[in-house]
Design a protein around this motif. Structure first.
Motif, PDB file in Angstrom:
ATOM      1  N   ASN A  73      31.610  45.036  63.532  1.00  0.00           N
ATOM      2  CA  ASN A  73      31.576  45.803  62.292  1.00  0.00           C
ATOM      3  C   ASN A  73      32.207  44.991  61.163  1.00  0.00           C
ATOM      4  N   ALA A  74      32.256  45.594  59.970  1.00  0.00           N
ATOM      5  CA  ALA A  74      32.778  44.893  58.794  1.00  0.00           C
ATOM      6  C   ALA A  74      34.253  44.556  58.934  1.00  0.00           C
ATOM      7  N   SER A  75      34.999  45.385  59.627  1.00  0.00           N
ATOM      8  CA  SER A  75      36.425  45.129  59.811  1.00  0.00           C
ATOM      9  C   SER A  75      36.640  43.883  60.672  1.00  0.00           C
ATOM     10  N   ARG A  76      35.873  43.770  61.750  1.00  0.00           N
ATOM     11  CA  ARG A  76      35.967  42.571  62.587  1.00  0.00           C
ATOM     12  C   ARG A  76      35.498  41.344  61.818  1.00  0.00           C
ATOM     13  N   PHE A  77      34.469  41.531  60.991  1.00  0.00           N
ATOM     14  CA  PHE A  77      33.979  40.406  60.196  1.00  0.00           C
ATOM     15  C   PHE A  77      35.060  39.923  59.235  1.00  0.00           C
ATOM     16  N   GLU A  78      35.771  40.846  58.616  1.00  0.00           N
ATOM     17  CA  GLU A  78      36.842  40.452  57.698  1.00  0.00           C
ATOM     18  C   GLU A  78      37.836  39.533  58.403  1.00  0.00           C
ATOM     19  N   THR A  79      38.255  39.917  59.604  1.00  0.00           N
ATOM     20  CA  THR A  79      39.217  39.119  60.361  1.00  0.00           C
ATOM     21  C   THR A  79      38.646  37.758  60.738  1.00  0.00           C
ATOM     22  N   ASP A  80      37.427  37.758  61.296  1.00  0.00           N
ATOM     23  CA  ASP A  80      36.807  36.505  61.739  1.00  0.00           C
ATOM     24  C   ASP A  80      36.520  35.576  60.562  1.00  0.00           C
ATOM     25  N   ALA A  81      35.997  36.150  59.476  1.00  0.00           N
ATOM     26  CA  ALA A  81      35.632  35.330  58.323  1.00  0.00           C
ATOM     27  C   ALA A  81      36.857  34.717  57.658  1.00  0.00           C
ATOM     28  N   LEU A  82      37.922  35.490  57.501  1.00  0.00           N
ATOM     29  CA  LEU A  82      39.132  34.953  56.862  1.00  0.00           C
ATOM     30  C   LEU A  82      39.744  33.838  57.699  1.00  0.00           C
ATOM     31  N   ASP A  83      39.666  33.975  59.014  1.00  0.00           N
ATOM     32  CA  ASP A  83      40.170  32.919  59.895  1.00  0.00           C
ATOM     33  C   ASP A  83      39.334  31.643  59.724  1.00  0.00           C
ATOM     34  N   LEU A  84      38.025  31.797  59.681  1.00  0.00           N
ATOM     35  CA  LEU A  84      37.142  30.645  59.490  1.00  0.00           C
ATOM     36  C   LEU A  84      37.340  30.011  58.113  1.00  0.00           C
ATOM     37  N   ILE A  85      37.482  30.849  57.098  1.00  0.00           N
ATOM     38  CA  ILE A  85      37.680  30.342  55.739  1.00  0.00           C
ATOM     39  C   ILE A  85      38.950  29.497  55.664  1.00  0.00           C
ATOM     40  N   ALA A  86      40.022  29.989  56.276  1.00  0.00           N
ATOM     41  CA  ALA A  86      41.284  29.240  56.269  1.00  0.00           C
ATOM     42  C   ALA A  86      41.116  27.874  56.927  1.00  0.00           C
ATOM     43  N   LYS A  87      40.403  27.831  58.054  1.00  0.00           N
ATOM     44  CA  LYS A  87      40.190  26.566  58.753  1.00  0.00           C
ATOM     45  C   LYS A  87      39.317  25.621  57.926  1.00  0.00           C
ATOM     46  N   CYS A  88      38.284  26.166  57.294  1.00  0.00           N
ATOM     47  CA  CYS A  88      37.401  25.330  56.478  1.00  0.00           C
ATOM     48  C   CYS A  88      38.138  24.762  55.271  1.00  0.00           C
ATOM     49  N   PHE A  89      39.020  25.568  54.675  1.00  0.00           N
ATOM     50  CA  PHE A  89      39.736  25.113  53.487  1.00  0.00           C
ATOM     51  C   PHE A  89      40.821  24.083  53.820  1.00  0.00           C
ATOM     52  N   ASP A  90      41.076  23.862  55.097  1.00  0.00           N
ATOM     53  CA  ASP A  90      41.963  22.749  55.477  1.00  0.00           C
ATOM     54  C   ASP A  90      41.323  21.409  55.141  1.00  0.00           C
TER      55      ASP A  90
END
Length: 301
Positions: A73-90
Motif C-alpha cells: 500500500n501507499a504507507s509501505r511505499f512511503e517507507t520503501d521509497a524514502l529508504d531508496l531515495i536516501a541511498k540514491c542521494f548518497d
C-alpha cells in the motif's frame, strides 16, 4: 548542490516513462517508479512496464520488486521509497520519481498519516458485505460512523469505503480523526513536472496503446494470473476486463472496448487530482528541451 527529487507526473498513456528516461540520461541519474502495479512481478504488458531496452538506458527502482500476493500500500511505499531515495542521494544530486499512482507520489512528497494496521477479519467481513449487499450498504454504514469523511470520500470507490470502515470498526473512532493531512518535511528539494496534451490526442494515444498491448500478448498475460483474480493487486484496468471475458460475461471485443473506456476515465481522474497541486509546472511531452532548461534552472546550489 542540494539534493533534488524530480517528480514527473501526468495521466496514463501520456509518455511519462519515455520522458523520464530521457531526463535520467541527460542528468545522469536513476528512476524511482511510483506505480502501484508495475512493482508486481508478472504484470508487465498491462501495466506498461518499460521494455528491457528502455530499462537498460537508466537504472530503475521498484519495478517487479514484489509478488502479486504481497499486501502492499501507499504507507509501505512511503517507507520503501524514502529508504531508496536516501541511498540514491548518497551518490546522486538528482533523482527522478515517476508514475501514475497519485497516492504513492503524495506519500513521498507529503507523507502518509499514521493509521492502524489492517484487521484481515474485519476487511473480509466488509468485502463480503460489499459483494452481497452492494456499495450503498457501505455508504450508509460510513455515513453513520463517520459523517465527516462521508462528505469527502469518493463514494464510488469501494476500496476507500472499506478502508475507512475497517478503521472505524477497529478503533471505535472516526476514520477522519486519523487524517491529519500535515505535510511532512523532507530532507531534499522536490521539483514537480506535469505532462498534459490536447484531450482528444491523449485519448487516441490511450486507445492505440491498448491495441498495442493486445498485440503484445495482454490476453495471455491475463490468463497466466487468472487463478489469482481475487487478489487486490489484480483489481486493475486491463486485467479485470479480460477476467470478465474469461468468465463469459462479455465478448473479447467488449472487453477491449471497456479497457479503453476505463483507461480514459482513469486518465481524467488523474488530471483532476493533479490540477489541484499548485506545485506542478506543466509542459507537453514533446517539450524536452524546455523541461531540461526549467529543471536545470531550478536545481539549487
Amino acid at each position: 548542490m542540494e539534493k533534488t527529487l524530480l517528480v514527473v507526473q501526468g495521466p496514463t498513456g501520456i509518455g511519462k516513462s519515455s520522458l523520464s528516461i530521457k531526463l535520467a540520461k541527460h542528468f545522469q541519474t536513476e528512476i524511482l517508479s511510483a506505480d502501484s502495479r508495475q512493482l508486481f512481478r508478472g504484470l508487465s504488458i498491462g501495466t506498461a512496464v518499460p521494455t528491457p531496452e528502455e530499462l537498460s538506458q537508466a537504472p530503475h527502482h521498484l519495478i517487479h520488486s514484489h509478488s502479486i500476493h504481497d499486501d502492499y500500500n501507499a504507507s509501505r511505499f512511503e517507507t520503501d521509497a524514502l529508504d531508496l531515495i536516501a541511498k540514491c542521494f548518497d551518490k546522486l544530486d538528482v533523482l527522478i520519481m515517476t508514475g501514475g499512482s497519485m497516492l504513492y507520489v503524495d506519500a513521498v512528497c507529503k507523507g502518509i498519516d499514521e493509521q492502524p494496521d489492517v484487521d484481515l477479519e474485519i476487511r473480509k467481513k466488509l468485502t463480503d458485505d460489499f459483494e452481497e449487499k452492494g456499495i450503498e450498504h457501505l455508504r450508509l454504514k460510513l455515513k453513520q460512523l463517520d459523517a465527516a469523511y462521508y462528505q469527502q470520500v469518493d463514494l464510488k470507490n469501494p476500496k476507500r469505503l472499506i478502508r475507512a470502515l475497517e478503521v472505524c470498526l477497529m478503533t471505535g473512532k472516526p476514520y477522519s480523526s486519523f487524517r491529519k493531512e500535515i505535510t511532512k518535511k523532507r530532507p531534499f528539494n522536490i521539483l514537480k513536472i506535469g505532462l498534459n496534451m490536447e484531450r482528444e490526442k491523449l485519448y487516441n494515444q490511450i486507445n492505440q496503446r491498448v491495441d498495442q498491448m493486445m498485440e503484445a500478448g495482454l490476453e495471455e498475460e491475463a490468463r497466466s494470473i487468472y487463478p489469482f483474480k481475487h487478489l487486490n493487486s489484480l483489481n486493475t484496468v486491463g486485467y479485470k476486463e479480460l477476467f470478465a471475458y474469461f468468465n463469459g460475461e462479455v465478448s473479447m471485443e467488449k472487453a477491449v472496448e471497456l479497457i479503453k473506456r476505463n483507461t480514459r476515465r482513469y486518465a481524467r481522474k488523474q488530471l483532476t487530482w493533479l490540477r489541484k497541486d499548485q506545485d506542478i509546472h506543466w509542459f507537453e511531452p514533446h517539450q524536452l528541451k524546455e523541461i531540461i532548461t526549467f529543471v536545470a534552472q531550478n536545481l539549487t546550489a
